[in-house]
Scaffold this active site. Structure first.
Site, PDB file in Angstrom:
ATOM      1  CB  ALA A  63      62.524   0.530  49.297  1.00 40.10           C
ATOM      2  N   GLY A 108      57.910   0.046  51.732  1.00 44.74           N
ATOM      3  CA  GLY A 108      57.683   1.358  51.131  1.00 44.74           C
ATOM      4  C   GLY A 108      56.342   1.455  50.412  1.00 44.74           C
ATOM      5  CD  GLU A 111      57.787   2.969  54.992  1.00 49.22           C
ATOM      6  OE1 GLU A 111      58.405   2.434  54.042  1.00 49.22           O
ATOM      7  OE2 GLU A 111      58.359   3.435  55.983  1.00 49.22           O
ATOM      8  CD  GLU A 131      59.915  -1.657  56.016  1.00 49.87           C
ATOM      9  OE1 GLU A 131      59.181  -2.316  56.777  1.00 49.87           O
ATOM     10  OE2 GLU A 131      59.484  -0.764  55.283  1.00 49.87           O
TER      11      GLU A 131
HETATM   12  N1  CO8 Z   1      62.718  -5.020  45.634  1.00 50.46           N
HETATM   13  C1  CO8 Z   1      63.287  -5.563  44.530  1.00 50.46           C
HETATM   14  N2  CO8 Z   1      62.751  -6.575  43.810  1.00 50.46           N
HETATM   15  C2  CO8 Z   1      61.581  -7.076  44.256  1.00 50.46           C
HETATM   16  C3  CO8 Z   1      60.925  -6.578  45.383  1.00 50.46           C
HETATM   17  C4  CO8 Z   1      61.536  -5.490  46.106  1.00 50.46           C
HETATM   18  N3  CO8 Z   1      60.980  -4.915  47.171  1.00 50.46           N
HETATM   19  N4  CO8 Z   1      59.805  -7.283  45.578  1.00 50.46           N
HETATM   20  C5  CO8 Z   1      59.742  -8.175  44.589  1.00 50.46           C
HETATM   21  N5  CO8 Z   1      60.814  -8.070  43.789  1.00 50.46           N
HETATM   22  C6  CO8 Z   1      61.134  -8.851  42.594  1.00 50.46           C
HETATM   23  C7  CO8 Z   1      61.611 -10.242  42.968  1.00 50.46           C
HETATM   24  O1  CO8 Z   1      62.980 -10.209  43.317  1.00 50.46           O
HETATM   25  C8  CO8 Z   1      61.329 -10.998  41.701  1.00 50.46           C
HETATM   26  O2  CO8 Z   1      62.345 -10.725  40.766  1.00 50.46           O
HETATM   27  P1  CO8 Z   1      62.911 -11.914  39.829  1.00 50.46           P
HETATM   28  O3  CO8 Z   1      61.735 -12.297  38.991  1.00 50.46           O
HETATM   29  O4  CO8 Z   1      63.985 -11.232  39.046  1.00 50.46           O
HETATM   30  O5  CO8 Z   1      63.379 -12.972  40.722  1.00 50.46           O
HETATM   31  C9  CO8 Z   1      60.048 -10.360  41.183  1.00 50.46           C
HETATM   32  O6  CO8 Z   1      59.953  -9.086  41.847  1.00 50.46           O
HETATM   33  C10 CO8 Z   1      58.814 -11.158  41.514  1.00 50.46           C
HETATM   34  O7  CO8 Z   1      58.809 -11.398  42.905  1.00 50.46           O
HETATM   35  P2  CO8 Z   1      58.660 -12.867  43.547  1.00 50.46           P
HETATM   36  O8  CO8 Z   1      59.151 -13.904  42.592  1.00 50.46           O
HETATM   37  O9  CO8 Z   1      59.285 -12.820  44.903  1.00 50.46           O
HETATM   38  O10 CO8 Z   1      57.082 -12.960  43.632  1.00 50.46           O
HETATM   39  P3  CO8 Z   1      56.246 -13.781  44.709  1.00 50.46           P
HETATM   40  O11 CO8 Z   1      54.836 -13.724  44.256  1.00 50.46           O
HETATM   41  O12 CO8 Z   1      56.845 -15.117  44.954  1.00 50.46           O
HETATM   42  O13 CO8 Z   1      56.386 -12.933  46.065  1.00 50.46           O
HETATM   43  C11 CO8 Z   1      56.416 -10.936  47.390  1.00 50.46           C
HETATM   44  C12 CO8 Z   1      55.869 -11.634  46.141  1.00 50.46           C
HETATM   45  C13 CO8 Z   1      55.845 -11.629  48.649  1.00 50.46           C
HETATM   46  C14 CO8 Z   1      55.939  -9.488  47.349  1.00 50.46           C
HETATM   47  C15 CO8 Z   1      57.951 -11.019  47.432  1.00 50.46           C
HETATM   48  O14 CO8 Z   1      58.447 -10.572  46.178  1.00 50.46           O
HETATM   49  C16 CO8 Z   1      58.587 -10.193  48.495  1.00 50.46           C
HETATM   50  O15 CO8 Z   1      58.609 -10.590  49.651  1.00 50.46           O
HETATM   51  N6  CO8 Z   1      59.142  -9.011  48.133  1.00 50.46           N
HETATM   52  C17 CO8 Z   1      59.851  -8.140  49.027  1.00 50.46           C
HETATM   53  C18 CO8 Z   1      58.878  -7.443  49.941  1.00 50.46           C
HETATM   54  C19 CO8 Z   1      59.611  -6.583  50.940  1.00 50.46           C
HETATM   55  O16 CO8 Z   1      60.352  -7.053  51.770  1.00 50.46           O
HETATM   56  N7  CO8 Z   1      59.384  -5.273  50.861  1.00 50.46           N
HETATM   57  C20 CO8 Z   1      59.987  -4.318  51.755  1.00 50.46           C
HETATM   58  C21 CO8 Z   1      61.230  -3.834  51.173  1.00 50.46           C
HETATM   59  S1  CO8 Z   1      62.114  -2.805  52.310  1.00 50.46           S
HETATM   60  C22 CO8 Z   1      61.342  -1.333  52.217  1.00 50.46           C
HETATM   61  O17 CO8 Z   1      60.396  -1.128  51.503  1.00 50.46           O
HETATM   62  C23 CO8 Z   1      61.924  -0.270  53.061  1.00 50.46           C
HETATM   63  C24 CO8 Z   1      61.341   1.128  52.758  1.00 50.46           C
HETATM   64  C25 CO8 Z   1      62.187   2.166  53.400  1.00 50.46           C
HETATM   65  C26 CO8 Z   1      63.555   2.179  52.850  1.00 50.46           C
HETATM   66  C27 CO8 Z   1      64.447   3.180  53.483  1.00 50.46           C
HETATM   67  C28 CO8 Z   1      65.874   3.027  52.924  1.00 50.46           C
HETATM   68  C29 CO8 Z   1      66.918   3.593  53.726  1.00 50.46           C
END
Ligand code: CO8
Length: 257
Positions: A63, A108, A111, A131
């Site tokens: 998400a 997500g 999921e 999460e």
């Molecule tokens: N949300 C927003 N932006 C994201 C997300 C995300 N989930 N994942 C990546 N991005 C963005 C980064 O911020 C980055 O943006 P920018 O270039 O502007 O800095 C761009 O994508 C590229 O990402 P990275 O530079 O971080 O790329 P890497 O190759 O270094 O890393 C990863 C890749 C490992 C995937 C890393 O981006 C990461 O850890 N992302 C987050 C993963 C995460 O924690 N996902 C779970 C999110 S929580 C969730 O899904 C809950 C679902 C249920 C929600 C219910 C709500 C009530």
């Protein structure tokens, strides 16, 4: 309809839906979720849906954290409900849905893959429910579906530690059915779809319903449900066609009726 974050292609019964939000590794913001909802509500003519991520790096990286960061409790509920509802809609589609997981399937994203009937993955895919590291729990039904797919013990380990696992580990624990070199993933998904297209569509839909609904019932209720759906097959033209084709040693030609 044109979507901002989805690319959709229909080809002879197979729809390929790509989540495409390149700036955030295909993260699910509320617009993506609403578009997904609209898209899966208008899949007339589709007999197999393949969901994948646009680009080479990510299926869906979760998400959208930048959108969730500012939510209050009520808005958190609302955002969770939006995702959970659209994923449930995907799960209940009356035809097979294959997740072709081409890269990160985190939060997500994992999921979403779990709401699909079948998951196949690139050897480069990575799965996780990270999460709790963000101060939340899986909110798009991951606490419900992950234990059902891989068992409570490993699901709890994944969710409590937030660890990210590789495709070979996802294969070992049964989270995915098969892994492929990246360039072989879509051909494999399309080949699987073709095998499904060769079969009777109503029967596949009823089998899906029997598995989905039967899973949450006790044995007697699940067996009764299957019996009801099995009986319904005999009211279809395709049952007559399938059995006549077999008996006359010819290829069946199903009409979805
Ligand atoms: N949300 C927003 N932006 C994201 C997300 C995300 N989930 N994942 C990546 N991005 C963005 C980064 O911020 C980055 O943006 P920018 O270039 O502007 O800095 C761009 O994508 C590229 O990402 P990275 O530079 O971080 O790329 P890497 O190759 O270094 O890393 C990863 C890749 C490992 C995937 C890393 O981006 C990461 O850890 N992302 C987050 C993963 C995460 O924690 N996902 C779970 C999110 S929580 C969730 O899904 C809950 C679902 C249920 C929600 C219910 C709500 C009530």
């Amino acid at each position: 309809m044109d979507y901002q974050f989805l690319k959709v292609e229909h080809n002879e019964g197979v729809t390929v839906l790509k989540i495409s939000a390149p700036k955030s590794l295909n993260a699910l913001n509320s617009t993506v979720l609403r578009e997904l909802d609209d898209c899966v509500s208008h899949l007339e003519g589709t007999r197999v849906l393949i969901i994948t991520g646009d680009g080479e790096k990510s299926f869906v990286a979760g998400a959208d954290i930048s959108e969730m960061a500012h939510l209050n409790e009520e808005q958190g509920h609302e955002f969770g409900r939006l995702g959970a509802q659209v994923f449930r809609k995907i799960e209940l589609l009356p035809f097979p849905v294959i997740a072709a997981v081409n890269g990160f399937a985190l939060g997500g994203g994992c999921e979403l893959a779990m709401a699909c009937d079948i998951r196949i993955a690139s050897v480069k895919a990575k799965f996780g429910q990270p999460e709790v590291g963000l101060g939340i729990i899986p909110g798009f039904s991951g606490t419900y579906r992950l234990p059902k797919l891989i068992g409570q013990g490993y699901a709890k380990e994944m969710i409590y530690t937030g660890k990210v696992i590789r495709a070979d580990e996802a294969l070992r624990i049964g989270l995915v059915n098969a892994t492929y070199e990246p360039e072989q993933l879509m051909p494999a998904a399309l080949e699987m779809a073709q095998k499904m297209l060769a079969n009777a569509p109503i029967a596949i839909g009823l089998a899906k319903q029997s598995i989905n609904e039967g899973y949450d019932l006790d044995a007697d209720a699940a067996i009764a449900l299957e019996n009801d759906l099995f009986g319904r097959c005999f009211a279809t033209t395709d049952q007559k066609e399938g059995m006549d084709a077999f008996l006359n040693k010819r290829k069946a030609s199903f009409t979805n009726s």
